[in-house]
Design an enzyme around this catalytic site. Structure first.
Site, PDB file in Angstrom:
ATOM      1  N   HIS A 259      -0.189  -3.804  10.346  1.00 27.16           N
ATOM      2  CA  HIS A 259      -1.470  -3.867  10.390  1.00 27.16           C
ATOM      3  C   HIS A 259      -1.802  -4.900  11.530  1.00 27.16           C
ATOM      4  CE1 HIS A 259      -5.497  -5.514   9.317  1.00 27.16           C
ATOM      5  NE2 HIS A 259      -5.876  -4.396   8.754  1.00 27.16           N
TER       6      HIS A 259
ATOM      7  N   ASP B 111       3.667  -9.571   4.276  1.00 30.45           N
ATOM      8  CA  ASP B 111       2.217  -9.052   4.060  1.00 30.45           C
ATOM      9  C   ASP B 111       2.014  -8.458   2.840  1.00 30.45           C
ATOM     10  OD1 ASP B 111      -0.044  -8.040   4.221  1.00 30.45           O
ATOM     11  OD2 ASP B 111      -0.065  -7.552   6.437  1.00 30.45           O
TER      12      ASP B 111
ATOM     13  N   GLN C 107      -1.269  -4.892   0.774  1.00 23.88           N
ATOM     14  CA  GLN C 107      -1.517  -3.728   0.041  1.00 23.88           C
ATOM     15  C   GLN C 107      -0.246  -3.536  -1.019  1.00 23.88           C
ATOM     16  OE1 GLN C 107      -3.572  -1.480   0.678  1.00 23.88           O
ATOM     17  NE2 GLN C 107      -4.668  -2.156   2.315  1.00 23.88           N
TER      18      GLN C 107
ATOM     19  N   LYS D 141      -8.565  -7.188  -2.251  1.00 22.32           N
ATOM     20  CA  LYS D 141      -7.850  -5.864  -2.311  1.00 22.32           C
ATOM     21  C   LYS D 141      -7.045  -5.819  -3.806  1.00 22.32           C
ATOM     22  CE  LYS D 141      -6.944  -5.619   2.735  1.00 22.32           C
ATOM     23  NZ  LYS D 141      -7.629  -4.374   3.306  1.00 22.32           N
TER      24      LYS D 141
ATOM     25  N   CYS E 274      -6.871  -0.169  11.441  1.00 25.00           N
ATOM     26  CA  CYS E 274      -6.489  -1.239  12.054  1.00 25.00           C
ATOM     27  C   CYS E 274      -4.902  -1.438  12.418  1.00 25.00           C
ATOM     28  CB  CYS E 274      -6.698  -2.554  11.254  1.00 25.00           C
ATOM     29  SG  CYS E 274      -8.352  -2.751  11.273  1.00 25.00           S
TER      30      CYS E 274
HETATM   31  N1  PMP Z   1      -2.259  -6.408   6.154  1.00 27.59           N
HETATM   32  C1  PMP Z   1      -2.391  -5.245   5.609  1.00 27.59           C
HETATM   33  C2  PMP Z   1      -1.198  -4.372   5.269  1.00 27.59           C
HETATM   34  C3  PMP Z   1      -3.788  -4.763   5.326  1.00 27.59           C
HETATM   35  O1  PMP Z   1      -3.829  -3.508   4.781  1.00 27.59           O
HETATM   36  C4  PMP Z   1      -5.003  -5.453   5.635  1.00 27.59           C
HETATM   37  C5  PMP Z   1      -6.299  -4.900   5.254  1.00 27.59           C
HETATM   38  N2  PMP Z   1      -6.383  -3.788   5.504  1.00 27.59           N
HETATM   39  C6  PMP Z   1      -4.780  -6.784   6.202  1.00 27.59           C
HETATM   40  C7  PMP Z   1      -3.425  -7.271   6.520  1.00 27.59           C
HETATM   41  C8  PMP Z   1      -5.827  -7.748   6.323  1.00 27.59           C
HETATM   42  O2  PMP Z   1      -6.519  -8.104   5.300  1.00 27.59           O
HETATM   43  P1  PMP Z   1      -7.647  -8.995   5.389  1.00 27.59           P
HETATM   44  O3  PMP Z   1      -8.818  -8.018   6.215  1.00 27.59           O
HETATM   45  O4  PMP Z   1      -8.274  -9.058   3.908  1.00 27.59           O
HETATM   46  O5  PMP Z   1      -7.459 -10.431   6.011  1.00 27.59           O
END
Ligand code: PMP
Length: 405
Positions: free
Chosen positions: A122, A199, A202, A225, A363
């Site tokens: 991401h 990270d 997910q 999440k 993203c």
């Molecule tokens: N890493 C991953 C794998 C994600 O899916 C996301 C959110 N889509 C993020 C980072 C960023 O998370 P946040 O916007 O809650 O900071």
């Protein structure tokens, strides 16, 4: 385990309709819905003990400070961290990664050093490292992925060397749903003494996470999440790293003594918690973790496996639908495209049927570039979804295809 009707009744929003159709919510990868107990936790703070934490000597401040610190303990136990001191509250996954990228860069990184990420990341696990590399003259290296959407492990092993100063990879790809072999990634990185950040944005909500067994050096995730509130997240770090790293923000509460000549910092974890923290969010997050535990993480994973298998079967039977990400190790996220139909058009029509899916790059532009596409339609499923909702999605997609035929 509660039955599915009981589970759905815990989430008030799931009972609503959109455009006079029952809501079918398949955008759980972007954010999950909240059970009533989490909504109640936030209301309880504001109606009965709202006061700033760690500051007042008064009754309410004691209450909110205690609830905040109990929430930290709840997170510690949920991820099986060794100590509460290793659990830092942040604004979310993005906040946690940016914090570590800054502090780690300041403390350890020299020109020519290497940071390894994967092609599945991401943007939140790409850009902070690019910024750090630019500041410090370091080099960002990227583990390639195969056509199934899995990292090519042999290529990763070839990249590791004494120049590797940190590896930062996602536990699960948000764009394709692939589960990465994080245990093997961590063991290999440790063989060249490189720490690993996982990270977990997910990953945390789809299985049991045990940071001790995983042996990661940092683990980060977002509250929203995992059925908790927005604006709260976690940075877990092994004590040996957190005690050596400098703080990434300065301000109230993170200090020990402040003079104009020199400031000394507070002990862990407060050194990394500057200013008024989102204590309400932390309390809501703890309630969400309680909720997940009450359903059972293994039961959630089993139910999601069943939903993934049904969704894969239904969607892959649709002519002209191509699924991106076909690893055997996946969470229930299905990314797909319909031949000759732009993903935005499909997403908008599905929306009018009451079906919420995500369209675009999620993203994760480099993932899309890897497949030469400009985005996908993503159905991200979780345990409160049903087989019937998957059938509604499959029927909706057939309808979209017939409209364009
Ligand atoms: N890493 C991953 C794998 C994600 O899916 C996301 C959110 N889509 C993020 C980072 C960023 O998370 P946040 O916007 O809650 O900071």
């Amino acid at each position: 385990m509660k039955n599915i009707a009981e589970i759905r009744a815990d989430f008030p929003i799931l009972g609503r309709s959109v455009y006079d159709k029952p809501l079918v919510y398949f955008d759980n990868g972007a954010t999950t819905q909240k059970p009533q107990c989490v909504i109640d936790a936030l209301t309880e703070v504001y109606t009965s003990y709202n006061a700033n934490i760690h500051r007042g000597v008064h009754y309410l401040s004691d209450m909110s400070s205690e609830a905040y610190e109990n929430s930290r303990e709840k997170v510690r136990s949920f991820i099986n961290a060794g100590k509460k001191e290793e659990v830092v509250f942040t604004s979310g996954t993005t906040g946690s990664i940016n914090g570590i990228a800054f502090s780690f860069g300041e403390r350890y990184i020299k020109p020519g050093d290497e940071i390894i990420i994967s092609h599945l990341e991401h943007h939140a696990n790409i850009v902070p490292w690019q910024m750090m590399c630019e500041r410090k003259g370091a080099v960002l290296r990227v583990i390639p992925v195969n056509d199934e959407g899995e990292i090519i492990f042999e290529e990763y092993l070839k990249m590791l060397s004494s120049k590797t100063k940190l590896v930062s990879v996602t536990q699960v790809s948000n764009a394709l749903g692939t589960v990465l072999p994080v245990n093997e990634i961590i063991t290999a990185a440790h063989s060249v003494n490189a720490p690993v950040l996982i990270d977990g944005a997910q990953g945390i909500q789809h299985g049991v996470v045990d940071v001790k067994i995983m042996d990661c050096d940092f683990y980060v995730f977002s509250g929203h999440k995992i059925y908790g509130p927005t604006g709260i997240g976690i940075l877990y770090g092994k004590e040996k790293w957190l005690s050596e790293l400098p703080p990434f923000q300065g301000g109230g509460d993170m200090v020990d003594k402040v003079t104009f000549e020199k400031t000394t910092y507070n002990e862990l974890p407060f050194k990394f918690e500057a200013g008024t923290m989102n204590f309400t969010g932390a309390i809501g997050l703890a309630r969400a973790l309680d909720y997940v535990m009450s359903i059972g993480r293994i039961d959630i994973a089993i139910r999601e496996k069943y939903l993934l298998s049904h969704a894969t079967e239904r969607l892959s039977a649709i002519k002209d639908l191509k699924i991106y990400g076909n690893s055997v190790r996946k969470i229930p996220t299905i990314s797909f495209l319909l031949k000759d139909i732009h993903q935005y058009d499909a997403g908008m029509i599905l929306d009018k049927m009451g079906i919420a899916v995500r369209t675009g790059t999620h993203c994760a532009q480099p993932v899309m570039d890897r497949y030469g596409i400009d985005g996908t339609i993503r159905a991200s499923i979780c345990f409160y979804n049903t087989r019937e909702e998957i059938d509604i999605l499959a029927g909706g997609i057939e309808k979209v295809i017939s409209m364009f035929a």
